[in-house]
Structures are given as C-alpha cells and as structure tokens.
Write an enzyme that holds these catalytic residues in place. Sequence first.
Site, short mmCIF file in Angstrom:
data_model
loop_
_atom_site.label_atom_id
_atom_site.label_comp_id
_atom_site.label_asym_id
_atom_site.label_seq_id
_atom_site.Cartn_x
_atom_site.Cartn_y
_atom_site.Cartn_z
N TYR A 1 0.71 -1.17 -0.08
CA TYR A 1 -0.21 -0.02 0.13
C TYR A 1 0.86 1.31 0.04
CZ TYR A 1 1.32 -0.58 4.84
OH TYR A 1 2.07 -0.75 6.03
N GLU B 1 10.66 -3.78 5.95
CA GLU B 1 9.55 -3.60 6.95
C GLU B 1 10.11 -3.63 8.27
OE1 GLU B 1 7.53 -1.67 5.43
OE2 GLU B 1 6.90 -2.77 3.57
#
Length: 145
Positions: A13, A85
């Site tokens: 996203y 991440e």
Amino acid sequence: MTREKDRLPFFVYGTLRPGEPNHDVHLRGSVGAESPARLPGAVLYEGPGYPYLVEEPEGGPVRGELITALPSAYDRLLADLDVLEDYAPGDPRNLYERVVREVTLLDGTTARAWVYVAAPRVAARLRASGVLIGGGDWASFRAPR
C-alpha cells in the site's frame, strides 16, 4: 523454506506499489501477478517518506495492490520484505508486524494476504498524534498537488 500453505500473496500500500521507489528495487523479477485491491478496516498515517497502516475497524478501505510472488522467488522476497519493513517475529522493537488479512479485489473477490501493519506501540503513537492520510491512498497523497 516457507511451507506451501503459508505462501500467501502480499498486500502492498506504500512504497512497494507500482511507480513507487521500492517497487523496482524489491519486486522486479519476483512477481507473477499484481492486482489492485482494497483492505477494509484500516487507515494510513504519514511516516518519514512512507506510510504506516493502522488497523481501525471502522476505517478504510486502504488502496493498494495484491502482489503474487513467483514460486521460485517467494522465500527470498519474504525475507527481503521483512528486512525492508523492519520486522522480525516476536521482536518488541518492530516498526511493523506481518499479519494475515483478507483483501478485496476490484471484481469483489477476496484473498488472504500478508500485510505489514504498524506495530502496537507505533500504532498507539500514530493514533495519538499522527497525520492521517485521507482516502487511504498513499499514491494520491504523494502525487504533486
């Protein structure tokens, strides 16, 4: 080696979406399919050059892509994305947690996918004082105004 049943696609996203800086760096040559998708029950907050996804039952949807890795690239891609991440299973210092969530494709079908969501301490800070990204779309937020 990841078990076959755990080889879920990824819902991206932010900077991993097509046209964003990490897409080519981390996904080129590793992807079998990319499909627009939505994640209900979540919102985006602005981070330092990237978004954080925070789960909010009444929020969303967040816009992104469902990325299906090539089988031969899956284990390497999973490890690479975990590093990107800043995620390590069980580490309390994580910025993100990798969780399984159901996303909706444009045709209305749903799919289970890995999603990197803000870790609890990060999510609490963002809810208290973060900058919410209206519309749940990082690409529109980043577009020149």
